[in-house]
Design an enzyme around this catalytic site. Structure first.
Site, PDB file in Angstrom:
ATOM      1  N   ARG A  48      24.599  19.999  27.834  1.00 49.82           N
ATOM      2  CA  ARG A  48      23.220  19.921  27.306  1.00 49.82           C
ATOM      3  C   ARG A  48      22.328  19.040  28.163  1.00 49.82           C
ATOM      4  NH1 ARG A  48      21.484  16.516  23.701  1.00 49.82           N
ATOM      5  NH2 ARG A  48      23.510  16.152  22.747  1.00 49.82           N
ATOM      6  N   ASP A 174       4.189  31.973  34.782  1.00 51.71           N
ATOM      7  CA  ASP A 174       5.341  32.805  34.457  1.00 51.71           C
ATOM      8  C   ASP A 174       5.496  33.796  35.610  1.00 51.71           C
ATOM      9  OD1 ASP A 174       7.073  34.777  33.482  1.00 51.71           O
ATOM     10  OD2 ASP A 174       6.530  34.305  31.406  1.00 51.71           O
ATOM     11  N   LYS A 199      15.470  38.861  33.411  1.00 52.98           N
ATOM     12  CA  LYS A 199      14.868  39.996  34.100  1.00 52.98           C
ATOM     13  C   LYS A 199      15.393  40.068  35.545  1.00 52.98           C
ATOM     14  CE  LYS A 199      12.999  40.093  30.113  1.00 52.98           C
ATOM     15  NZ  LYS A 199      11.711  39.482  29.777  1.00 52.98           N
TER      16      LYS A 199
HETATM   17  C1  LIG Z   1      11.247  38.495  28.891  1.00 51.47           C
HETATM   18  C2  LIG Z   1      10.129  37.609  29.272  1.00 51.47           C
HETATM   19  C3  LIG Z   1      10.045  36.298  28.803  1.00 51.47           C
HETATM   20  C4  LIG Z   1      11.019  35.711  27.806  1.00 51.47           C
HETATM   21  O1  LIG Z   1      12.279  35.633  28.307  1.00 51.47           O
HETATM   22  P1  LIG Z   1      13.625  35.660  27.397  1.00 51.47           P
HETATM   23  O2  LIG Z   1      14.668  35.533  28.436  1.00 51.47           O
HETATM   24  O3  LIG Z   1      13.615  36.952  26.658  1.00 51.47           O
HETATM   25  O4  LIG Z   1      13.544  34.494  26.481  1.00 51.47           O
HETATM   26  C5  LIG Z   1       8.999  35.502  29.261  1.00 51.47           C
HETATM   27  N1  LIG Z   1       8.071  35.995  30.103  1.00 51.47           N
HETATM   28  C6  LIG Z   1       8.104  37.262  30.552  1.00 51.47           C
HETATM   29  C7  LIG Z   1       7.054  37.745  31.478  1.00 51.47           C
HETATM   30  C8  LIG Z   1       9.130  38.118  30.151  1.00 51.47           C
HETATM   31  O5  LIG Z   1       9.154  39.380  30.606  1.00 51.47           O
END
Ligand SMILES: *Cc1c(COP(=O)(O)O)cnc(C)c1O
Length: 383
Positions: A48, A174, A199
């Site tokens: 953690r 992001d 992703k």
């Molecule tokens: C999927 C996604 C997230 C969230 O990610 P998780 O791994 O599902 O928690 C955040 N930002 C974007 C652009 C995403 O496609």
């Protein structure tokens, strides 16, 4: 060794390996221990605390890919987003956050931040002037997302970073849709890069994970909150992610090539009304995309003319999978209005331009001709 001089495939395949001194195995060993010998107060290893051997070493690969000093790995993309936001915002602070935005991030902000007394403003759009308008004297963080979901709008990363710097506001992005192969926001002036590693970093639709890459100083701030929130990733999954990331650049480049060709194919198709893809010359931010991305990513959206029903089309596909997530080695499609953006009101979807016939397309690594054949047979069957 400075990783700056290494090619991206070498970074993917080698940086952050753990040498197997004991047996001289070729790949990093997995350390599943949750208990480590006490050495001193400063170096207490504990999962953690984001500092087990596998976590520590894979962070180096992610940092190298993002041209960051340091990185941290999380149990999901949302753990990375929420921990970062709560690390830089406290009661009375204000967040400026881009609209359009990933739905989960938007839900986190709307549902959780009010409980902490943190104020926020969603921008009216993704232009620099939209961000400028939203800034208040107590703004502490600006968060952007580019390319955005699902219409692939492009935000001017350099301009937003410059605006924020002039007001001493921290910036986060992001970078999930682009991946570090396509876009390195830290080189463009952004402070903190966030990924849903579920992703492209994972890339095989079988790992839920997240990551943050930034300066040593900001990692320290995020770590202090992260150890309290507890969103770290199991070392077994960290090891899986390392394995996946060895082929990150190979995969993403192949996916980008497919996307570029399929965007052209759809753009020229008589049954297609519009394709949203930053690599096409008719995309309103094509030149901006060219200046801040290397390749245009492998995500796009498109709409058919009225003669083709999008739901029936998805059901007629044989190779491409109608599926919720994205960025895997398999090509997938979904209808944002019925899935990722189903919780928005009709007015909000209309305002953003997300119609019921809009199809989001995540390109995989299959042979281009097989993807095209699948599209053509499906179109023929539903026409
Ligand atoms: C999927 C996604 C997230 C969230 O990610 P998780 O791994 O599902 O928690 C955040 N930002 C974007 C652009 C995403 O496609």
């Amino acid at each position: 060794m400075s990783t700056r001089k290494l090619g991206i495939n070498t970074i993917c395949s080698h940086v952050g390996e753990i040498k197997d001194e004991q047996f001289k195995g070729a790949v990093s060993p997995i350390y599943m221990s949750t208990s480590y010998q006490f050495e001193d107060v400063e170096v207490k290893r504990y999962p953690r605390y984001f500092n087990t051997p596998n976590q520590e070493f894979l962070s180096k690969k992610i940092a190298a890919l993002e041209h960051a000093e340091s990185a941290m790995i999380f149990g999901s993309g949302m753990a990375a987003v929420s921990t970062t936001f709560l690390a830089f915002l406290k009661a009375g602070d204000h967040l400026v956050i881009q609209n359009p935005l990933y739905g989960g991030t938007s839900n986190f902000v709307r549902e959780e931040l009010p409980k902490y007394g943190i104020e926020f403003t969603f921008t009216d759009g993704y232009k620099v002037s939209d961000f400028e308008k939203a800034i208040q004297p107590n703004t502490k963080l600006i968060h952007i997302e580019t390319p955005s979901n699902p219409l692939l709008t492009i935000t001017d990363i350099r301009a937003v970073a410059e605006l924020a710097k002039s007001k001493q506001i921290v910036t986060s992005i992001d970078n999930t849709f682009a991946s570090p192969v396509v876009q390195k926001p830290i080189d463009l002036g952004i402070d903190i890069v966030i990924h849903s590693a579920t992703k492209y970093l994972g890339g095989h639709s079988d790992i839920l994970a997240g990551a943050v890459a930034t300066s040593q100083e900001h990692i320290h701030t995020i770590w202090n909150v992260g150890k309290n929130l507890g969103g770290s990733l199991s070392d077994f999954m960290v090891w899986m992610l390392e394995r996946s990331m060895k082929t990150l650049a190979l995969r993403v480049k192949a996916q980008n090539r497919n996307a570029k060709k399929l965007a052209k194919f759809l753009h020229n198709h008589p049954d297609v009304k519009h394709v949203y893809y930053p690599g096409l010359k008719d995309h309103p931010e094509h030149e901006l995309a060219k200046s801040q991305m290397k390749g245009y990513g492998a995500m796009m959206s498109f709409e058919f003319n009225k003669n083709i029903d999008a739901s029936k089309f998805l059901k007629a596909l044989q190779l491409i999978k109608p599926s919720m997530s994205l960025a895997g080695v398999e090509s997938t499609m979904l209808l944002p209005a019925l899935t990722s953006h189903a919780l928005l009101s009709q007015e909000e979807r209309d305002r953003l331009g997300i119609s019921h016939s809009l199809i989001r397309f995540s390109l995989g690594i299959e042979s281009k001709k097989d993807i095209i054949n699948d599209l053509e047979q499906a179109i023929k069957r539903v026409k």
